[in-house]
Design a protein around this motif. Structure first.
Motif, PDB file in Angstrom:
ATOM      1  N   ALA A  89     -50.909  -5.855  -9.178  1.00 17.74           N
ATOM      2  CA  ALA A  89     -49.808  -5.898 -10.150  1.00 17.74           C
ATOM      3  C   ALA A  89     -49.965  -7.098 -11.073  1.00 17.74           C
ATOM      4  N   ALA A  90     -50.364  -8.230 -10.530  1.00 16.77           N
ATOM      5  CA  ALA A  90     -50.553  -9.431 -11.342  1.00 16.77           C
ATOM      6  C   ALA A  90     -51.643  -9.194 -12.389  1.00 16.77           C
ATOM      7  N   GLU A  91     -52.740  -8.545 -11.984  1.00 16.79           N
ATOM      8  CA  GLU A  91     -53.833  -8.269 -12.915  1.00 16.79           C
ATOM      9  C   GLU A  91     -53.383  -7.335 -14.035  1.00 16.79           C
ATOM     10  N   GLU A  92     -52.679  -6.272 -13.682  1.00 17.04           N
ATOM     11  CA  GLU A  92     -52.212  -5.313 -14.692  1.00 17.04           C
ATOM     12  C   GLU A  92     -51.276  -5.985 -15.694  1.00 17.04           C
ATOM     13  N   LEU A  93     -50.356  -6.803 -15.200  1.00 18.09           N
ATOM     14  CA  LEU A  93     -49.393  -7.453 -16.088  1.00 18.09           C
ATOM     15  C   LEU A  93     -50.032  -8.561 -16.923  1.00 18.09           C
ATOM     16  N   ALA A  94     -51.026  -9.258 -16.387  1.00 19.13           N
ATOM     17  CA  ALA A  94     -51.738 -10.281 -17.166  1.00 19.13           C
ATOM     18  C   ALA A  94     -52.515  -9.623 -18.307  1.00 19.13           C
ATOM     19  N   ALA A 119     -50.931 -23.318 -14.957  1.00 19.19           N
ATOM     20  CA  ALA A 119     -49.801 -22.712 -14.241  1.00 19.19           C
ATOM     21  C   ALA A 119     -50.294 -21.653 -13.265  1.00 19.19           C
ATOM     22  N   TYR A 120     -51.326 -20.903 -13.661  1.00 17.73           N
ATOM     23  CA  TYR A 120     -51.921 -19.899 -12.778  1.00 17.73           C
ATOM     24  C   TYR A 120     -52.468 -20.559 -11.510  1.00 17.73           C
ATOM     25  N   VAL A 121     -53.214 -21.638 -11.664  1.00 18.19           N
ATOM     26  CA  VAL A 121     -53.796 -22.330 -10.507  1.00 18.19           C
ATOM     27  C   VAL A 121     -52.696 -22.879  -9.606  1.00 18.19           C
ATOM     28  N   ALA A 122     -51.628 -23.400 -10.188  1.00 16.44           N
ATOM     29  CA  ALA A 122     -50.537 -24.000  -9.409  1.00 16.44           C
ATOM     30  C   ALA A 122     -49.644 -22.964  -8.726  1.00 16.44           C
ATOM     31  N   ALA A 123     -49.664 -21.732  -9.190  1.00 18.57           N
ATOM     32  CA  ALA A 123     -48.772 -20.699  -8.647  1.00 18.57           C
ATOM     33  C   ALA A 123     -49.077 -20.430  -7.175  1.00 18.57           C
ATOM     34  N   GLY A 124     -48.026 -20.242  -6.406  1.00 18.01           N
ATOM     35  CA  GLY A 124     -48.182 -20.015  -4.978  1.00 18.01           C
ATOM     36  C   GLY A 124     -48.342 -18.561  -4.589  1.00 18.01           C
ATOM     37  N   GLY A 125     -47.942 -17.644  -5.450  1.00 21.30           N
ATOM     38  CA  GLY A 125     -48.017 -16.225  -5.121  1.00 21.30           C
ATOM     39  C   GLY A 125     -49.179 -15.540  -5.819  1.00 21.30           C
ATOM     40  N   HIS A 126     -49.234 -14.216  -5.703  1.00 18.44           N
ATOM     41  CA  HIS A 126     -50.281 -13.442  -6.357  1.00 18.44           C
ATOM     42  C   HIS A 126     -50.141 -13.605  -7.865  1.00 18.44           C
ATOM     43  N   SER A 127     -51.210 -14.024  -8.499  1.00 18.38           N
ATOM     44  CA  SER A 127     -51.191 -14.296  -9.929  1.00 18.38           C
ATOM     45  C   SER A 127     -52.523 -13.914 -10.544  1.00 18.38           C
ATOM     46  N   ALA A 128     -52.535 -13.799 -11.879  1.00 18.42           N
ATOM     47  CA  ALA A 128     -53.769 -13.470 -12.593  1.00 18.42           C
ATOM     48  C   ALA A 128     -53.758 -14.127 -13.966  1.00 18.42           C
ATOM     49  N   TYR A 129     -54.953 -14.416 -14.468  1.00 11.44           N
ATOM     50  CA  TYR A 129     -55.133 -15.005 -15.794  1.00 11.44           C
ATOM     51  C   TYR A 129     -56.137 -14.139 -16.545  1.00 11.44           C
ATOM     52  N   LEU A 160     -47.603 -14.669 -13.115  1.00 10.02           N
ATOM     53  CA  LEU A 160     -47.478 -15.532 -11.943  1.00 10.02           C
ATOM     54  C   LEU A 160     -46.559 -14.914 -10.901  1.00 10.02           C
ATOM     55  N   ASN A 161     -46.919 -15.099  -9.651  1.00 12.01           N
ATOM     56  CA  ASN A 161     -46.084 -14.711  -8.511  1.00 12.01           C
ATOM     57  C   ASN A 161     -45.639 -13.249  -8.543  1.00 12.01           C
ATOM     58  N   ALA A 162     -46.591 -12.374  -8.733  1.00 15.33           N
ATOM     59  CA  ALA A 162     -46.325 -10.933  -8.727  1.00 15.33           C
ATOM     60  C   ALA A 162     -46.296 -10.425  -7.283  1.00 15.33           C
ATOM     61  N   PRO A 163     -45.788  -9.206  -7.065  1.00 13.07           N
ATOM     62  CA  PRO A 163     -45.738  -8.655  -5.714  1.00 13.07           C
ATOM     63  C   PRO A 163     -47.115  -8.440  -5.076  1.00 13.07           C
ATOM     64  N   SER A 164     -48.156  -8.216  -5.909  1.00 15.22           N
ATOM     65  CA  SER A 164     -49.500  -8.004  -5.368  1.00 15.22           C
ATOM     66  C   SER A 164     -50.517  -8.488  -6.392  1.00 15.22           C
ATOM     67  N   GLN A 165     -51.756  -8.641  -5.944  1.00 15.81           N
ATOM     68  CA  GLN A 165     -52.826  -9.075  -6.836  1.00 15.81           C
ATOM     69  C   GLN A 165     -53.064  -8.027  -7.916  1.00 15.81           C
ATOM     70  N   CYS A 199     -59.391  -8.124 -24.000  1.00 19.79           N
ATOM     71  CA  CYS A 199     -58.894  -8.947 -22.898  1.00 19.79           C
ATOM     72  C   CYS A 199     -59.538  -8.516 -21.587  1.00 19.79           C
ATOM     73  N   GLU A 200     -59.872  -9.488 -20.763  1.00 18.31           N
ATOM     74  CA  GLU A 200     -60.461  -9.233 -19.460  1.00 18.31           C
ATOM     75  C   GLU A 200     -59.823 -10.183 -18.447  1.00 18.31           C
ATOM     76  N   ILE A 201     -59.770  -9.767 -17.191  1.00 23.89           N
ATOM     77  CA  ILE A 201     -59.265 -10.651 -16.132  1.00 23.89           C
ATOM     78  C   ILE A 201     -60.327 -11.715 -15.876  1.00 23.89           C
ATOM     79  N   ALA A 202     -59.956 -12.971 -16.059  1.00 26.24           N
ATOM     80  CA  ALA A 202     -60.870 -14.081 -15.807  1.00 26.24           C
ATOM     81  C   ALA A 202     -60.767 -14.516 -14.347  1.00 26.24           C
ATOM     82  N   ALA A 203     -59.550 -14.533 -13.822  1.00 30.42           N
ATOM     83  CA  ALA A 203     -59.348 -14.979 -12.441  1.00 30.42           C
ATOM     84  C   ALA A 203     -58.068 -14.357 -11.896  1.00 30.42           C
ATOM     85  N   SER A 204     -58.074 -14.098 -10.594  1.00 26.22           N
ATOM     86  CA  SER A 204     -56.868 -13.568  -9.951  1.00 26.22           C
ATOM     87  C   SER A 204     -56.864 -13.956  -8.495  1.00 26.22           C
ATOM     88  N   LYS A 205     -55.666 -14.011  -7.941  1.00 26.46           N
ATOM     89  CA  LYS A 205     -55.506 -14.343  -6.514  1.00 26.46           C
ATOM     90  C   LYS A 205     -54.349 -13.598  -5.946  1.00 26.46           C
TER      91      LYS A 205
END
Length: 120
Positions: free
Chosen positions: A90-95, A54-64, A83-88, A114-120
């Motif tokens: 924010a996505a990282e913090e929430l993930a 789902a992270y890879v498929a997401a169109g907005g700023h997301s993090a796993y 998925l689809n957070a306002p910024s990269q 927990c660590e951020i594995a990937a983000s966009k």
């Protein structure tokens, strides 16, 4: 050839929105910035496998986010995504919060944090 600043078209909301839409669409299917390749169980119905897809498929700023996997000491992984957070950022913090909340709910004391594995 790039236009000189004096030759650029004036700002228009329509052009801004089109550029924003193009940017969002360009993130769909992207693995983004990979900090470490997350271990994904072979089972396609595993929650972490589904979250990463789902992270890879997401169109907005997301993090796993995920706990690191070590074959010697880890029998499991715990993950979280946003998925689809306002910024990269924010996505990282929430993930991370999602992953840590899951880790806390299972009262895990081993396996790493927990660590951020990937983000966009």
């Amino acid at each position: 050839m790039a236009a000189r600043p004096s030759e650029q078209a004036p700002f228009s909301l329509q052009n801004f929105l089109q550029n924003l839409q193009d940017t969002i669409e360009s993130l769909a299917g992207s693995k983004g910035e990979t900090r470490f390749y997350p271990y994904l169980p072979k089972n396609p119905k595993d929650p972490c496998t589904m979250a990463y897809k789902a992270y890879v498929a997401a169109g907005g700023h997301s993090a796993y986010a995920s706990t690191p996997y070590s074959r010697v000491r880890s029998l499991y992984i715990i993950c979280g995504s946003r998925l689809n957070a306002p910024s990269q950022q924010a996505a990282e913090e929430l993930a991370l919060k999602s992953c840590q909340a899951t880790r806390n709910s299972y009262k895990v004391t081993t396996g790493g944090g927990c660590e951020i594995a990937a983000s966009k």
